[in-house]
Design a protein around this motif. Sequence first.
Motif, PDB file in Angstrom:
ATOM      1  N   PRO A   3     -17.569 -73.331  50.527  1.00 30.12           N
ATOM      2  CA  PRO A   3     -18.493 -73.397  51.627  1.00 30.12           C
ATOM      3  C   PRO A   3     -18.489 -72.039  52.179  1.00 30.12           C
ATOM      4  CG  PRO A   3     -16.515 -74.582  52.062  1.00 30.12           C
ATOM      5  CD  PRO A   3     -16.318 -74.051  50.610  1.00 30.12           C
ATOM      6  N   PRO A  37     -26.784 -71.719  54.023  1.00 31.48           N
ATOM      7  CA  PRO A  37     -25.716 -71.987  54.936  1.00 31.48           C
ATOM      8  C   PRO A  37     -24.656 -70.849  55.148  1.00 31.48           C
ATOM      9  CG  PRO A  37     -25.740 -73.369  52.745  1.00 31.48           C
ATOM     10  CD  PRO A  37     -26.837 -72.416  52.711  1.00 31.48           C
ATOM     11  N   TYR A  38     -25.602 -69.482  54.419  1.00 33.47           N
ATOM     12  CA  TYR A  38     -24.840 -68.250  54.863  1.00 33.47           C
ATOM     13  C   TYR A  38     -25.541 -67.522  56.024  1.00 33.47           C
ATOM     14  CZ  TYR A  38     -22.530 -69.761  50.635  1.00 33.47           C
ATOM     15  OH  TYR A  38     -21.821 -70.512  49.734  1.00 33.47           O
TER      16      TYR A  38
END
Length: 432
Positions: free
Chosen positions: A30, A120-121
Amino acid sequence: MFSKKRAITGIAVATGAALALAGCAGGSEPAGTLDPDEEVTLTLAFWGNDVRAEMYNEAIAAFEEEYPNITVNSTFLDFPSFWERRQTEAAGGNLPDVMQFDYSYLRQYSENGLLLDLDPYLGNVIETDPLPQNILDIGVVGGTTYGIATSTNAWGMYTNPTLLAEVGVEEFAGGTWDDYAAWMAEVTEASGGEVWGGSDYAGRIQNFEIQLRAEGSALFTEDGEPGFDEARLAEFWEDGQEVIASGAVIPAQRLEELFPTSGFGAALTASELTWDNFGAGYLGELGEGYPELGLVAPPITVEGAQDLYLKPSMLHSISANTDHPEAAATLVNFLVNSPQSGEIFGTNRGLPASETALAAAELDPLSQQIADYEASIQDRLGDAPPVPIVGYGTLEEEFRLLGQELGFGTISVEDAVDRFFTEMNVTLSDNS
């Protein structure tokens, strides 16, 4: 000599029929879990030549100095071979961790599950403050970010000031497509037919696209539907036929004789409508006798329309099956946003999209000219069109080939339109 740790090799690849793309599972880390003590090896692939390879070699050395636990092994190929290799790797589920990516392939690879979701980054691993929202949006397909633009370019018109001075004609002052045709005719006439005002603009799908955008339409919608009909395409090509018949543009046969040098690069045409990052190539072709270029906006279809847009010269994407998505995202951020990347690459990959990288880049006179040009067309810049449909590259090439046949007079406008729509309908059917 390249170090073993950063081996950069050029590999010639030949493949037969295109291999079907196979989707791959995403990575396991993640966002936010990069372990500075874990030894990680990443693979990086890009297209280019030895000059660009040396730049990547230098950038990788700077990255590895900042992240000593991450080793980057890179390879490069010429553009066609690069995509042949990627198709082979995609079929086997072993794409490189990080890839230089072309806009035309972004939808195809993302919709086949081959690219990592970068959302997500964003804002943590991949800095977004240096990247304007319209730049970030370039890499979005179906609401998900799959690529980060390294650099941008815009459609423009290069001119040859030295050649214009020789024939005694002023720079194109702007105006409509009819004004442009008249200016090209003036150049051709003033030279006594030794050079021409330009080439057949109707052979480039981008010129058709900006006309459609000015009219409130597009080549293709977000749903992949064409934004034009047979009559509109016929009108565009018929306009081109009139310009060809006038003798204002360089004949198709002369261009064939010059290939692979362009008419503009051979100093036989005074203008060329193209992407603004092609300038360095033209200067290289023209040589010392033509030390500078003009760069002006394309003709206007509808006054006040936002017909132009920023296109990524290239993007960086990450394989969906990377074992180290956090480290890969860290590398992407460095290659796009770091001051070091700006210093090292300059405008080799196009005008840096990141404000941080751009501020650190040393712009040569041509690069500064391109930056000034993109600033000058702000009022004409609209949102980028949807990411190209799967098969867009094939359609773009078919459009070019039909334009070439129209230039030779070996096909009628009616037959050219029929052939393009047949090809387009097959492509759209394959996408449904």
